[in-house]
Enzyme design. Sequence first.
Site, PDB file in Angstrom:
ATOM      1  N   ASP A   9       7.822  47.842  51.460  1.00  0.00           N
ATOM      2  CA  ASP A   9       7.615  47.709  50.023  1.00  0.00           C
ATOM      3  C   ASP A   9       9.011  47.738  49.408  1.00  0.00           C
ATOM      4  O   ASP A   9       9.628  48.795  49.302  1.00  0.00           O
ATOM      5  CB  ASP A   9       6.739  48.873  49.520  1.00  0.00           C
ATOM      6  N   LYS A  71      16.041  44.061  41.953  1.00  0.00           N
ATOM      7  CA  LYS A  71      14.842  43.218  42.073  1.00  0.00           C
ATOM      8  C   LYS A  71      14.575  42.447  40.783  1.00  0.00           C
ATOM      9  O   LYS A  71      13.958  41.385  40.794  1.00  0.00           O
ATOM     10  CB  LYS A  71      13.655  44.114  42.416  1.00  0.00           C
ATOM     11  N   ASP A 194      -1.009  48.671  38.829  1.00  0.00           N
ATOM     12  CA  ASP A 194       0.297  48.968  39.431  1.00  0.00           C
ATOM     13  C   ASP A 194       1.365  49.069  38.346  1.00  0.00           C
ATOM     14  O   ASP A 194       1.811  48.052  37.806  1.00  0.00           O
ATOM     15  CB  ASP A 194       0.633  47.856  40.437  1.00  0.00           C
TER      16      ASP A 194
END
Length: 519
Positions: A9, A71, A194
């Site tokens: 992840d 990211k 999420d």
Amino acid sequence: MKAPVIGIDLGTSNSVVSVVIDGEPVVIPDETNRTIQPSAVSFLANGKIIVGYKAKERLLIDPLHTISYVKRLIGRRFDDPDIQKAIRLSPYPIVRGEDDFPRIICYDIDYTVPEISAMIVRRMKQIAEKFLGVPVEQAVITVPANFNDFQRNETKLAGELAGLEVLRIINEPTAAALAYGYKRGEKMTIAIYDFGGGTFDITILRLNNTLFEVLSTAGDTFLGGEDFDRRLLEYMMVAFKHQSGVDLSNDKMAIQRMKALGEKVKIELSDRKRVKAQVKELTTGADGPMDFNFSITQEGFRERCSDIVERTFEVCDEALGLAGIRKREIDCVILVGGTTRIPFVREMVELHFGNSAFREINPDEVVAIGAGIQASILGRDFDEESSEQLMQAPLLLDVTPQSLGILTVGGMMDVVITRNSVIPTEQTRYFTTAYASQDRALIEVFQGESRNARENLKLGEFELNGLSVDERAKIGITFEIDTNGIVKVRAKDDVTGAEQQVQIRLNTSDGRTIENPWM
Ligand code: AMP
């Protein structure tokens, strides 16, 4: 024994690695027994590179050479508004590369974004290898469901630069569903809520024994835990001004320290009703160093931030609409991501969906566990499997998060594959050229939901030559999306047989492999 395949992840704030051992998923700890690694990379003056906890600690002492939230930059062109926003917020320089993708400069070396991400992946690989005692060469890596083609490609590239063969890129919510549904064998509709450090995603899935079918997915790439930190930062700056009369708006160092304090206070508020904090010598005033004292209750925090949680519900409603189901049809809400640890976030989610949220699996580890399960399935030596085991292997039916199409007359985007189509998929649509005797056509490929093509992301373009000129050519455009969600486009003139395939240009990092010098 077959070499293990790991699941990673690769998160905005934290990264986690897992593997399946004897049928059971294991979240792999590092040398200090920690399973969650901050996705931070710090460059030292002596050429060494540090990743994880120690790097995060350096955010305060050496912000110029410490990279976090990378990211957020992956797969984005330099002119992307999100990159411009990151440039304003980042203490380290981000410049335009020759290929129009950003470069991060540290000690006069320019790094591509996948190269920095690769340093984090390499650290996760190393943690797994130490734990397993064998080399690891293959992995499954997760990405947010709404990642576009560039972002998926660059994540895959990061894995490869770290020396891994990336067997599959899977969506984070699908991984979470896999972690939840593995060996459960139930028939139900679930929502994966999420809420991470930088992004929010909601995915609606239907589970039917071993079939995991994604019904819809929606997300916001700039909504996350950091918004809570920033809210606390703004509140603390006002409080400091009130206490001392000093405005800190231009004091970069003090702002960094206060922001870090904001995150610490936020995390502590998840376990306590009231949090008191103090920063010694936050800044220097006319009379010397000035301290900062601050206190906030859970209620006060909720009051200041509940609108951030409300914004997630707009995205949830969008996903429900796309799936064509009502809120009360959701049997279970699975909470993923660090931000779902905030008590009022959980309460508000439960209130919104009218059912209690599932908390059995640690929300920070659930995505990695799913990635590890998918990794073990892909890494299986099927010759050795009994047919019964094969029957039990979960089948994932994922969807594409954004529509794909081409630019047509009047600047419009004509959609070839609509958002939320099940992948892998291949679709062909036919277009005619604007006029006869046109022997070539420029095909521009876009991804996004706006009718106006220029408001979407341009993935690439290519020219199809040798078209039939006797009449207006009929061109078949085929979009293919593989199991990683990565796109290929072909165009063919059915009359002349002329064919061309788009080369979606990728930020290749000059073929460098990322070694971490500290290893
Ligand atoms: P993720 O991207 O899922 O790793 O989530 C990271 C985000 O979760 C960051 O914004 C963290 O500050 C936040 N976070 C982690 N632990 C907690 C906690 N106990 N309470 C509130 N927020 C947390």
